[in-house]
Motif scaffolding. Sequence first.
Motif, PDB file in Angstrom:
ATOM      1  N   TYR A  58       0.914  -2.228   0.344  1.00 58.51           N
ATOM      2  CA  TYR A  58      -0.199  -0.285  -0.084  1.00 58.51           C
ATOM      3  C   TYR A  58       0.675   1.161   0.310  1.00 58.51           C
ATOM      4  N   LEU A  60       2.273   3.954  -1.867  1.00 60.68           N
ATOM      5  CA  LEU A  60       2.584   3.730  -3.422  1.00 60.68           C
ATOM      6  C   LEU A  60       3.979   4.687  -3.725  1.00 60.68           C
ATOM      7  N   THR A  88      -3.393  -0.163  -5.153  1.00 63.96           N
ATOM      8  CA  THR A  88      -2.183   0.636  -4.635  1.00 63.96           C
ATOM      9  C   THR A  88      -1.060   0.218  -6.303  1.00 63.96           C
TER      10      THR A  88
END
Length: 299
Positions: A58, A60, A88
Amino acid sequence: MHIVSLVGEQAAPSLVVLRTLSPKGFTLVCTDLSKRIAGNIRDLVRAEERHLLEVPPYRLGEITRLLREHASSIGDEIAFDLTGGTKTMALAAYAVAQSMGAKIYYLKFQGEKVIFEYTWEGDVLKEREISLGSSSFTLSDYLGAYLGPGNFDIHGIPEEPDSPGKRFEKEVYEALAESLDEVGASIRISGALELDLAFRKGISVGVAEVKTGRKACEKRPLEQLNAACAREHLGTYTKKVLIIDRVWDASKENLIDLARAWKIKVIELPSFGVRNHLSPEDKRKLQEEVTKFLEGGKS
């Protein structure tokens, strides 16, 4: 071409895309949770270059950096398969693909199955559809992608069944073998779970418990199917079917509700319970309902 494929907890999408497109090389982008699945796929798909790239699920910015660095190290034309992984991961891969002008692929797995190919023309994506062959993978490939190549056995149907239950299983097996691409019998998973049948039509796969008599009215076959298709085993894309030699009446409402809740298709073939043999009508019903269910019909 080298495909960078995002891998989630479901093995089928990446396996189908790689088998259909047959790239020279590929990278499977995974997280700690999907690393086992990615390793299974890497072992199954042949290519000159096969890489695993583990990323945080998660974060990014970190995913984008890792993807960009890896993509820059690949000498061939590169493309991205965004079907699996977290949202993501898909955002990061899309951004890298856009910056490189790289092709993007996405597999529509539910209902009509097709791969979408997106090509950049300036800042605009042009779309085309790639149809899937019926032999993107075998039944053993599918089981191996989820379970690992050495973690299951397919024992087959005995030539001379020694009980009504085994005779029913053999007739069901033979009927489905006429209408589907592949059918396997007596599948043992990791030495613990056992299933009566597994079958494939195109890239859709299902498993079944086949029960007669008292066992056709028990909760255990439903539990067995649900456990086998949990995320840690065969995954949620695998269809679940219970095939029985009788009709469930109102007294089996609890089983009917449980099958519906667990998305298990129940197929009732009462002719075997009456005459110890499938009628032509029930054989046709079996073939039609399993095919329809595999093609996206509801349980």
